[in-house]
Design a protein around this motif. Structure first.
Motif, PDB file in Angstrom:
ATOM      1  N   VAL A 123       0.845  -1.207   0.000  1.00  0.00           N
ATOM      2  CA  VAL A 123       0.000   0.000   0.000  1.00  0.00           C
ATOM      3  C   VAL A 123       0.877   1.252   0.000  1.00  0.00           C
ATOM      4  O   VAL A 123       0.596   2.214  -0.721  1.00  0.00           O
ATOM      5  N   LEU A 124       1.950   1.229   0.782  1.00  0.00           N
ATOM      6  CA  LEU A 124       2.855   2.386   0.806  1.00  0.00           C
ATOM      7  C   LEU A 124       3.576   2.561  -0.529  1.00  0.00           C
ATOM      8  O   LEU A 124       3.749   3.690  -1.001  1.00  0.00           O
ATOM      9  N   VAL A 125       3.978   1.452  -1.142  1.00  0.00           N
ATOM     10  CA  VAL A 125       4.628   1.527  -2.450  1.00  0.00           C
ATOM     11  C   VAL A 125       3.658   2.100  -3.477  1.00  0.00           C
ATOM     12  O   VAL A 125       4.024   2.953  -4.288  1.00  0.00           O
ATOM     13  N   TYR A 126       2.410   1.641  -3.442  1.00  0.00           N
ATOM     14  CA  TYR A 126       1.432   2.148  -4.400  1.00  0.00           C
ATOM     15  C   TYR A 126       1.143   3.631  -4.173  1.00  0.00           C
ATOM     16  O   TYR A 126       1.011   4.392  -5.131  1.00  0.00           O
ATOM     17  N   ALA A 127       1.035   4.048  -2.920  1.00  0.00           N
ATOM     18  CA  ALA A 127       0.691   5.441  -2.617  1.00  0.00           C
ATOM     19  C   ALA A 127       1.731   6.414  -3.165  1.00  0.00           C
ATOM     20  O   ALA A 127       1.399   7.576  -3.438  1.00  0.00           O
ATOM     21  N   ALA A 128       2.954   5.950  -3.349  1.00  0.00           N
ATOM     22  CA  ALA A 128       3.990   6.831  -3.888  1.00  0.00           C
ATOM     23  C   ALA A 128       3.700   7.229  -5.336  1.00  0.00           C
ATOM     24  O   ALA A 128       4.030   8.342  -5.747  1.00  0.00           O
ATOM     25  N   GLY A 129       3.076   6.354  -6.117  1.00  0.00           N
ATOM     26  CA  GLY A 129       2.785   6.653  -7.523  1.00  0.00           C
ATOM     27  C   GLY A 129       1.790   7.777  -7.710  1.00  0.00           C
ATOM     28  O   GLY A 129       2.095   8.777  -8.381  1.00  0.00           O
TER      29      GLY A 129
END
Length: 116
Positions: A100-106
């Motif tokens: 979720v944190l990796v996705y939120a960066a995009g």
């Protein structure tokens, strides 16, 4: 002759809950990506006015491509993170949180690129 009692599967219901939660989060992320992609397709219209940001409207930097395809790349990276966390490391909930944190960066990068 009686058969031995079967052991309950280790973490069976939790795996189902994890799969449902991961699937729902993936569906929400795909919907967010669709909305962002649609918005980014028209974000360049403001480049001729004072509303366009310098970073986004600069044609030499490629920031328009980053804003348009960044969330999709982040979604793919998040999916890989969740799968690796669940299968290889055997920490599915931690992998989901990191995904979720990796996705939120995009989307954050895309919105920062457009709105400065």
């Amino acid at each position: 002759m009686s058969l031995p009692a079967s052991r309950p599967s280790q973490g069976g219901p939790l795996r189902v809950v994890f799969a449902v939660v991961a699937g729902l989060l993936f569906a929400v992320a795909v919907a967010v990506n669709g909305l962002l992609f649609f918005g980014m397709a028209f974000a360049g219209d403001s480049c001729g006015t004072s509303a366009g940001t310098q970073r986004f409207c600069d044609s030499s930097g490629g920031w328009m491509l980053v804003a348009m395809f960044g969330p999709t790349v982040a979604l793919a990276a998040a999916a890989v993170t969740v799968v690796l966390g669940a299968v290889r490391v055997r920490r599915p909930w931690t992998g989901l949180a990191v995904g979720v944190l990796v996705y939120a960066a995009g989307p954050a990068l895309a919105l920062f690129t457009v709105f400065g």
